[in-house]
Scaffold this motif. Structure first.
Motif, PDB file in Angstrom:
ATOM      1  N   LEU A   1       0.850  -1.178   0.000  1.00 32.37           N
ATOM      2  CA  LEU A   1       0.000   0.000   0.000  1.00 32.37           C
ATOM      3  C   LEU A   1       0.891   1.235   0.000  1.00 32.37           C
ATOM      4  N   VAL A   2       0.734   2.066  -1.021  1.00 32.95           N
ATOM      5  CA  VAL A   2       1.511   3.293  -1.139  1.00 32.95           C
ATOM      6  C   VAL A   2       0.541   4.467  -1.035  1.00 32.95           C
TER       7      VAL A   2
ATOM      8  N   GLY B   1      -0.388  -7.124   8.261  1.00 37.34           N
ATOM      9  CA  GLY B   1       1.014  -7.177   7.851  1.00 37.34           C
ATOM     10  C   GLY B   1       1.275  -6.668   6.450  1.00 37.34           C
ATOM     11  N   ILE B   2       0.393  -5.827   5.924  1.00 34.45           N
ATOM     12  CA  ILE B   2       0.586  -5.276   4.584  1.00 34.45           C
ATOM     13  C   ILE B   2       1.627  -4.153   4.653  1.00 34.45           C
ATOM     14  N   PRO B   3       2.695  -4.223   3.866  1.00 34.06           N
ATOM     15  CA  PRO B   3       3.690  -3.138   3.873  1.00 34.06           C
ATOM     16  C   PRO B   3       3.070  -1.818   3.425  1.00 34.06           C
ATOM     17  N   VAL B   4       3.372  -0.757   4.157  1.00 28.90           N
ATOM     18  CA  VAL B   4       2.822   0.564   3.852  1.00 28.90           C
ATOM     19  C   VAL B   4       3.956   1.558   3.695  1.00 28.90           C
TER      20      VAL B   4
ATOM     21  N   ALA C   1      11.237   7.363  -3.992  1.00 22.94           N
ATOM     22  CA  ALA C   1      10.838   6.845  -2.681  1.00 22.94           C
ATOM     23  C   ALA C   1      10.235   5.452  -2.824  1.00 22.94           C
ATOM     24  N   LEU C   2       9.458   5.259  -3.870  1.00 26.07           N
ATOM     25  CA  LEU C   2       8.859   3.952  -4.101  1.00 26.07           C
ATOM     26  C   LEU C   2       9.910   2.913  -4.478  1.00 26.07           C
ATOM     27  N   ARG C   3      10.857   3.302  -5.324  1.00 23.79           N
ATOM     28  CA  ARG C   3      11.958   2.377  -5.677  1.00 23.79           C
ATOM     29  C   ARG C   3      12.741   1.972  -4.433  1.00 23.79           C
ATOM     30  N   THR C   4      13.050   2.936  -3.598  1.00 22.84           N
ATOM     31  CA  THR C   4      13.825   2.659  -2.396  1.00 22.84           C
ATOM     32  C   THR C   4      13.091   1.697  -1.479  1.00 22.84           C
ATOM     33  N   SER C   5      11.770   1.843  -1.404  1.00 23.04           N
ATOM     34  CA  SER C   5      10.990   0.981  -0.523  1.00 23.04           C
ATOM     35  C   SER C   5      10.970  -0.468  -1.009  1.00 23.04           C
TER      36      SER C   5
END
Length: 304
Positions: A151-152, A246-249, A298-302
């Motif tokens: 989830l972004v 546990g969904i990554p945010v 930021a999304l790539r880094t995550s």
């Protein structure tokens, strides 16, 4: 006395008459739409696939006032990252049908469920929500955790949403609130759009596109319905459910955002301590299209 009554009647009727006189979704206008249309359970929805024919799906959910064209810059970067990008217009915006009904969480989730079913999307998604779309995306993830692998949230609503006294009154007051909203909000929104003319951004002609949107019948009533629906309450319960699943945010904030203040980051951190955060310096609420490269980074880094 008669003239006074006529003037009062004209004043009362003015915003509703202006709304009625706005352009509808003419056949000629609809032919300019990119992408495709799907007749779903609530009405006709405009959507578009961008990027490669294969790859993980990124579902992008736009905000309160700017339709799916807000993603045109982001989608190019997401496609280069390998995503198949699915964008669509909420009902009452863009090229999607102007339908009546309270635009609460169930309303928005039904459109997403219908669209994913129509497009036969069954694999887990990366769901990206901007502004009000962040609140919608969070509630979708909480309700369908098995369908969301990440989830972004970009300048997400649901924690803190700055509203003035007049907007709050319009939201909370039937009929008279409708009159006040239609009388005042169109001018305020157009003024805000005009203030962004000339700003660099990843969506060509976005201010002209936004201004055109405000000329369409049904647009402003849909905005008000969303304020009274999905944006009325916080997303605390949904965020706590997302954390429990546990969904990554990843939450991305504009440091200079005056719509969703940076202080909202601390609220989200309390609700979901495992959420990751990125702050884009010098970015306002239009961060999705004004600072696209930084958002993508930021999304790539995550993901690394």
């Amino acid at each position: 006395m008669t003239w006074v009554l006529l003037l009062v009647a004209a004043l009362i009727a003015m915003p509703f008459t202006i709304e009625w006189m706005r352009d509808g979704l003419s056949e000629r206008y609809m032919k300019t739409a990119p992408g495709e249309f799907a007749l779903l359970s609530q009405g006709q929805t405009h959507y578009e696939w961008l990027g490669p024919n294969r790859g993980p799906v990124a579902l992008c959910i736009h905000g309160l006032t700017t339709p799916s064209f807000v993603w045109r810059g982001m989608a190019k970067g997401l496609a280069l990252m390998g995503f198949r990008v699915l964008i669509y217009d909420h009902y009452g915006r863009g090229y999607s049908e102007r339908i009546k009904g309270k635009q609460d969480a169930a309303f928005f989730l039904q459109q997403i469920d219908d669209l994913l079913l129509h497009e036969k999307v069954q694999e887990p998604l990366t769901v990206i929500g901007y502004s009000m779309g962040g609140a919608v995306a969070t509630r979708f993830a909480a309700a369908r955790p098995g369908l969301v692998k990440q989830l972004v949230l970009i300048a997400p609503a649901g924690m803190q949403h700055v509203m003035g006294k007049a907007a709050t009154f319009a939201r909370d007051t039937p009929i008279l609130g409708d009159w006040l909203f239609l009388m005042t909000y169109p001018r305020l929104l157009r003024k805000g759009i005009a203030a962004e003319v000339g700003l660099p951004g990843s969506v060509e002609g976005i201010t002209a596109l936004q201004q055109t949107e405000t000329d369409k019948r049904g647009y402003f009533p849909a905005v008000l319905s969303s304020l009274r629906g999905v944006l009325r309450d916080t997303t605390e319960e949904a965020h706590r459910a997302v954390a429990a699943a546990g969904i990554p945010v990843l939450a991305i904030w504009g440091a200079e955002d005056d719509v969703i203040p940076l202080a909202a980051r601390e609220v989200l951190a309390e609700w979901n301590p495992s959420a990751r955060h990125a702050v884009i310096a010098d970015a306002g609420h239009g961060v999705t299209y004004t600072h696209t490269d930084q958002v993508l980074e930021a999304l790539r880094t995550s993901r690394s």
